[in-house]
Design a protein around this motif. Structure first.
Motif, PDB file in Angstrom:
ATOM      1  N   GLN A   1      41.978  46.200  57.699  1.00  0.00           N
ATOM      2  CA  GLN A   1      42.858  47.280  57.237  1.00  0.00           C
ATOM      3  C   GLN A   1      42.846  47.390  55.715  1.00  0.00           C
ATOM      4  O   GLN A   1      43.550  48.215  55.156  1.00  0.00           O
ATOM      5  CB  GLN A   1      44.287  47.042  57.721  1.00  0.00           C
ATOM      6  N   GLY A   2      42.117  46.505  55.057  1.00  0.00           N
ATOM      7  CA  GLY A   2      41.938  46.665  53.613  1.00  0.00           C
ATOM      8  C   GLY A   2      42.594  45.606  52.751  1.00  0.00           C
ATOM      9  O   GLY A   2      42.626  45.757  51.520  1.00  0.00           O
ATOM     10  N   MET A   3      43.096  44.528  53.344  1.00  0.00           N
ATOM     11  CA  MET A   3      43.691  43.473  52.516  1.00  0.00           C
ATOM     12  C   MET A   3      42.564  42.595  51.970  1.00  0.00           C
ATOM     13  O   MET A   3      42.393  41.430  52.337  1.00  0.00           O
ATOM     14  CB  MET A   3      44.699  42.655  53.324  1.00  0.00           C
ATOM     15  N   MET A   4      41.775  43.219  51.102  1.00  0.00           N
ATOM     16  CA  MET A   4      40.544  42.611  50.603  1.00  0.00           C
ATOM     17  C   MET A   4      40.163  43.279  49.289  1.00  0.00           C
ATOM     18  O   MET A   4      40.336  44.484  49.142  1.00  0.00           O
ATOM     19  CB  MET A   4      39.445  42.818  51.659  1.00  0.00           C
ATOM     20  N   LEU A   5      39.657  42.491  48.352  1.00  0.00           N
ATOM     21  CA  LEU A   5      39.197  43.052  47.074  1.00  0.00           C
ATOM     22  C   LEU A   5      37.834  42.483  46.724  1.00  0.00           C
ATOM     23  O   LEU A   5      37.526  41.327  47.045  1.00  0.00           O
ATOM     24  CB  LEU A   5      40.170  42.711  45.938  1.00  0.00           C
ATOM     25  N   ASN A   6      37.051  43.299  46.046  1.00  0.00           N
ATOM     26  CA  ASN A   6      35.817  42.785  45.466  1.00  0.00           C
ATOM     27  C   ASN A   6      36.142  41.939  44.240  1.00  0.00           C
ATOM     28  O   ASN A   6      37.058  42.269  43.472  1.00  0.00           O
ATOM     29  CB  ASN A   6      34.918  43.939  45.001  1.00  0.00           C
ATOM     30  N   VAL A   7      35.384  40.880  44.065  1.00  0.00           N
ATOM     31  CA  VAL A   7      35.520  40.030  42.881  1.00  0.00           C
ATOM     32  C   VAL A   7      34.153  40.018  42.197  1.00  0.00           C
ATOM     33  O   VAL A   7      33.164  39.560  42.778  1.00  0.00           O
ATOM     34  CB  VAL A   7      35.912  38.589  43.265  1.00  0.00           C
ATOM     35  N   ARG A   8      34.111  40.579  40.989  1.00  0.00           N
ATOM     36  CA  ARG A   8      32.841  40.635  40.277  1.00  0.00           C
ATOM     37  C   ARG A   8      32.749  39.452  39.324  1.00  0.00           C
ATOM     38  O   ARG A   8      33.667  39.206  38.547  1.00  0.00           O
ATOM     39  CB  ARG A   8      32.737  41.949  39.489  1.00  0.00           C
ATOM     40  N   VAL A   9      31.670  38.718  39.444  1.00  0.00           N
ATOM     41  CA  VAL A   9      31.468  37.569  38.567  1.00  0.00           C
ATOM     42  C   VAL A   9      30.284  37.908  37.676  1.00  0.00           C
ATOM     43  O   VAL A   9      29.163  38.061  38.164  1.00  0.00           O
ATOM     44  CB  VAL A   9      31.209  36.289  39.387  1.00  0.00           C
ATOM     45  N   VAL A  10      30.578  38.087  36.374  1.00  0.00           N
ATOM     46  CA  VAL A  10      29.502  38.559  35.485  1.00  0.00           C
ATOM     47  C   VAL A  10      28.835  37.396  34.739  1.00  0.00           C
ATOM     48  O   VAL A  10      29.297  36.276  34.818  1.00  0.00           O
ATOM     49  CB  VAL A  10      30.008  39.615  34.471  1.00  0.00           C
TER      50      VAL A  10
END
Ligand code: C2O
Ligand code: CU
Ligand code: CU
Length: 553
Positions: free
Chosen positions: A544-553
């Motif tokens: 249902q969307g309880m999720m986020l992208n995590v960008r590691v640069v």
């Protein structure tokens, strides 16, 4: 429960089915609910078949497909990863790898919809880790190739196509990914433990079974909000299973592979909780063994335990049991609906005393789910047995449980502190920092590959959320604001539980609680920019969307 079953299957048919079941060992009547321990055996990982132990040599092909008759509990079709290796056929193989070994696999999608495999807890760069943007369509395939760098431990794999993860995992796609190394093998040797015999992976999952014994995944809006709870608890696909044991020490690798259900697990014999040793969790061995008599296990989490049955006598029974707890579905308060949201969880229907008797060994089934021809939902916080260990052989076992475990490297901590808040949006829907998943944005950006501290806070009017991060492990630093039932299990001044020690990839955050974790983004040192996920492992919440992208640069 017996009664209602007879309504659907005549006695003669039943007798016939039982006879066939006894012969083939694959057909059993659908259990109305957990708790009738009979002849159903715990499916133990063997040399082939369902959950067979597979040490890949060379590249492995895993085909996601529906397979008829695959579900041990009822003989229903289920979705499985099927594989062939050295002339043997496997369904949902338990992959057994050595640290340092290369891992190569091809996923073939024989489903009617997109899928992708995520190796949960297994170190690999993001393109190997089953990010949903890499989901492949029907008849597509995906190549995986990475070296195994994890500590020895109990990891697992399951689908991760956005919006379909819960359903596919529920319908059967999930198994273990076990990593071994020299030290772990030395410990196994010292304790005389044999994978598949005395070292037993057990995946615990709840299902709704139709009266025909089919897996039913048909969440209502409430179920999507709260998580889809089943009426029957399966261990390695079997309901009310029995494992025959001898009078010695066993290692159980417990995995909660349910979409939403949280367990409060104990081993109970004659109404008494037996002490056991927690030796590992999500990320391998703890710094030291922890003796306990119960632990919470949320979806995605693993507990690696040693249970010493050497003082028991043949004929004695030990139950892996869910102990009563407050499941803390407080979300209704926030809706200002006076707990309306909880109504779907109200206990309505039957309750029965488990044969084991004694106080607190009561299970009850709630009153919904009827619309799909299923049995009532089993409440989360009531007591019910999950599996039975039946001592049937006396052996001489003289090895002593370990007092220490292989060294655990301590990562650096400190760095940027990031507040993370979990809450329900006004009109419904769970959020992380007020956001829901968007494939194309990365609300969390890790700019420096070093340690960070995340303070994950759950709203008071909320429910427990098991928060999982891909790619890296947590070290739990502190729990604060914990509810009493959690606080009373704290093992140190930081409010941590035994299950918080060691490395974690999924951490349960109770309503009103803040769990502070440190994460070392410098290990593993993945090449190039990475896009990992941080999400709730209540799979309905995740989808249902309880999720986020995590960008590691
Ligand atoms: Cu086990 Cu992203 O999940
Ligand atoms: Cu994961
Ligand atoms: Cu959640």
């Amino acid at each position: 429960m017996q009664q209602s079953r007879r309504d659907f299957i005549s006695l003669s048919t039943r007798a016939l089915m039982l006879a066939i079941g006894a012969d083939l060992g694959l057909f059993a009547l659908p259990q109305a609910a957990t708790g009738n321990f009979g002849s159903a055996r715990l499916p133990v990982p063997g040399r082939q078949g369902l959950f067979g132990l597979l040490t890949p040599e060379g590249k492995l092909t895993l085909t996601a497909a529906e397979v008829k008759g695959a579900l041990p509990a009822t003989g229903a079709p289920m979705l499985v990863y099927s594989a062939r290796h050295k002339g043997e056929a496997y369904l949902n193989p338990v992959l057994v790898l050595r640290k340092g070994q290369p891992f190569e696999a091809t996923l073939v999608n024989s489903l009617q919809e997109p899928t992708i495999i995520h190796w949960h807890g297994v170190d690999c760069p993001w393109k190997q880790a089953g990010h949903p943007s890499y989901a492949i369509g029907p008849n597509g395939s995906y190549e995986y190739s990475f070296p195994i760098t994890n500590r020895a431990g109990t990891y697992w794999y399951h689908p991760h196509p956005h919006g379909l993860t819960a359903k596919q995992a529920y319908m059967g796609l999930a198994s273990f990914f076990i990593v071994r190394d020299d030290e772990e093998e030395a410990l196994a040797k010292e304790l005389d433990l044999q994978l598949g015999e005395t070292d037993i992976p057990m995946v615990i999952q709840d299902k709704r079974l139709t009266h025909q014994g089919l897996l039913d995944y048909s969440p209502s809006r409430d179920d999507l909000m709260m998580g889809y709870l089943g009426d029957t608890i399966l261990v390695n696909g079997q309901s009310s299973p029995t494992l025959k044991t001898s009078t010695r020490l066993y290692r159980f690798r417990l995995l909660n592979g349910s979409t939403a259900r949280i367990y409060n697990l104990s081993f109970v014999a004659d109404g008494r909780q037996l002490p056991f040793l927690l030796i590992g969790n999500d990320g391998g061995f703890l710094p030291a063994p922890q003796q306990t008599d119960g632990l919470f296990l949320a979806p995605g989490e693993r507990a690696d335990v040693l249970l010493d049955m050497s003082s028991l006598a043949p004929g004695q029974e030990v139950f892996l049991q869910n102990m009563p707890f407050d499941s803390m579905h407080n979300e209704g308060d926030m809706m200002g609906m006076g707990g309306m949201m909880n109504m779907g969880h109200a206990v309505g229907g039957a309750s029965m005393n488990h044969a084991q008797g004694g106080e607190g060994h009561v299970m009850s089934a709630g009153g919904h789910g009827g619309g799909h021809g299923t049995h009532g939902v089993l409440e989360e916080g009531v007591s019910y047995p999950i599996a039975r260990l039946l001592v049937d052989r006396a052996v001489v076992y003289t090895r002593k449980p370990p007092t220490r475990l292989p060294d655990m490297p301590e990562p650096p901590s400190g760095g940027l502190e990031r507040p993370i808040s979990l809450a329900m949006r006004h009109m419904g829907g769970w959020t992380i920092n007020d956001l829901t998943f968007d494939m194309d944005s990365a609300p969390i950006v890790v700019n420096r590959r070093g340690p960070e501290i995340w303070h994950i806070s759950n709203a008071k009017a909320s429910m427990p959320h098991p928060m999982h991060l891909h790619g890296y492990f947590y070290r739990v630093q502190q729990r604060s604001g914990s509810p009493e039932q959690v606080k009373k299990r704290a093992v140190d001044a930081q409010g941590r539980l035994a299950t918080d020690l060691g490395y974690k990839d999924t951490v349960l955050v109770w309503p009103g609680e803040t769990v502070s974790v440190s994460i070392d983004f410098s290990r593993p040192q993945y090449p190039g920019e990475q896009l990992f996920l941080f999400h709730c492992h209540n799979l309905e919440h995740e989808d249902q969307g309880m999720m986020l992208n995590v960008r590691v640069v």
